[in-house]
Design a protein around this motif. Structure first.
Motif, short mmCIF file in Angstrom:
data_model
loop_
_atom_site.label_atom_id
_atom_site.label_comp_id
_atom_site.label_asym_id
_atom_site.label_seq_id
_atom_site.Cartn_x
_atom_site.Cartn_y
_atom_site.Cartn_z
N LEU A 158 1.72 11.88 -7.98
CA LEU A 158 1.38 10.66 -8.69
C LEU A 158 1.24 10.96 -10.17
CD1 LEU A 158 -1.28 9.12 -6.28
CD2 LEU A 158 1.18 8.68 -6.35
N GLU A 159 1.76 10.07 -10.99
CA GLU A 159 1.67 10.21 -12.45
C GLU A 159 0.21 10.08 -12.90
OE1 GLU A 159 4.30 10.85 -14.49
OE2 GLU A 159 5.51 11.02 -12.68
N ALA A 160 -0.06 10.53 -14.10
CA ALA A 160 -1.38 10.35 -14.71
C ALA A 160 -1.69 8.86 -14.79
CB ALA A 160 -1.41 10.98 -16.09
N GLY A 161 -2.97 8.52 -14.62
CA GLY A 161 -3.40 7.13 -14.71
C GLY A 161 -4.15 6.68 -13.47
N GLN A 162 -4.44 5.40 -13.42
CA GLN A 162 -5.23 4.79 -12.35
C GLN A 162 -4.31 4.42 -11.18
OE1 GLN A 162 -8.58 4.34 -12.77
NE2 GLN A 162 -8.90 3.50 -10.76
N HIS A 163 -4.74 4.74 -9.95
CA HIS A 163 -3.97 4.42 -8.75
C HIS A 163 -4.90 3.82 -7.71
CE1 HIS A 163 -0.48 6.73 -10.12
NE2 HIS A 163 -1.38 7.56 -10.62
N LEU A 164 -4.46 2.74 -7.08
CA LEU A 164 -5.17 2.15 -5.96
C LEU A 164 -4.36 2.47 -4.71
CD1 LEU A 164 -7.52 0.42 -4.92
CD2 LEU A 164 -6.05 -1.58 -5.24
N LEU A 165 -4.95 3.24 -3.80
CA LEU A 165 -4.26 3.70 -2.60
C LEU A 165 -4.99 3.19 -1.36
CD1 LEU A 165 -3.76 7.36 -3.84
CD2 LEU A 165 -2.08 5.53 -3.89
N SER A 166 -4.26 3.09 -0.26
CA SER A 166 -4.89 2.65 0.98
C SER A 166 -4.54 3.59 2.13
CB SER A 166 -4.46 1.22 1.32
OG SER A 166 -3.07 1.17 1.55
N GLN A 167 -5.37 3.53 3.17
CA GLN A 167 -5.19 4.38 4.34
C GLN A 167 -5.56 3.60 5.59
OE1 GLN A 167 -4.00 7.63 4.79
NE2 GLN A 167 -4.12 6.93 6.90
N THR A 168 -4.69 3.65 6.59
CA THR A 168 -4.95 3.01 7.88
C THR A 168 -5.87 3.89 8.72
OG1 THR A 168 -2.81 1.92 7.83
CG2 THR A 168 -3.86 2.13 9.99
N VAL A 169 -6.86 3.27 9.38
CA VAL A 169 -7.76 4.00 10.27
C VAL A 169 -7.86 3.30 11.63
CG1 VAL A 169 -9.10 5.14 8.46
CG2 VAL A 169 -9.77 2.86 9.22
N SER A 170 -6.90 2.45 11.94
CA SER A 170 -6.96 1.67 13.17
C SER A 170 -6.90 2.54 14.43
CB SER A 170 -5.85 0.62 13.21
OG SER A 170 -4.58 1.23 13.05
N ASP A 171 -6.40 3.77 14.32
CA ASP A 171 -6.34 4.67 15.48
C ASP A 171 -7.64 5.44 15.71
OD1 ASP A 171 -3.74 3.91 15.99
OD2 ASP A 171 -2.85 5.60 14.92
N LEU A 172 -8.59 5.34 14.78
CA LEU A 172 -9.86 6.05 14.92
C LEU A 172 -10.85 5.23 15.74
CD1 LEU A 172 -10.38 7.46 11.31
CD2 LEU A 172 -9.41 8.62 13.30
#
Length: 92
Positions: free
Chosen positions: A55-69
């Motif tokens: 990822l480049e320098a700067g602000q990033h909004l990322l997501s992660q699925t946890v439906s299998d937990l």
């Protein structure tokens, strides 16, 4: 011990927490970094490993699925070039 200047935060905030199907987090990188998420249960067993790539320098909004937990508390670690950010996540 040196000061890590790759990311600006010292703690990661997960939203929503508790999570049902997924959550998101924001990371502000000072330089291009490979970003990876690791989610462990409280016994230390790795449950999820996911790479977001370079990822480049700067602000990033990322997501992660946890439906299998299953319902419970997990430790989330966000790894980047020279550091790691951790937080607890509750899954419902």
């Amino acid at each position: 011990m040196g000061v890590d200047e790759t990311a600006t935060e010292t703690k990661i905030q997960l939203q929503p927490n508790p999570a049902i199907n997924d959550f998101s987090f924001s990371i502000n990188l000072k330089q291009t970094s490979e970003v990876k998420i690791l989610i462990h249960d409280l016994s230390g067993r790795l449950m999820i490993s996911n790479s977001y790539g370079q990822l480049e320098a700067g602000q990033h909004l990322l997501s992660q699925t946890v439906s299998d937990l299953t319902t419970g508390v997990y430790m989330v670690s966000i790894k980047y070039n020279n550091g790691i950010l951790t937080s607890r996540l509750m899954v419902e």
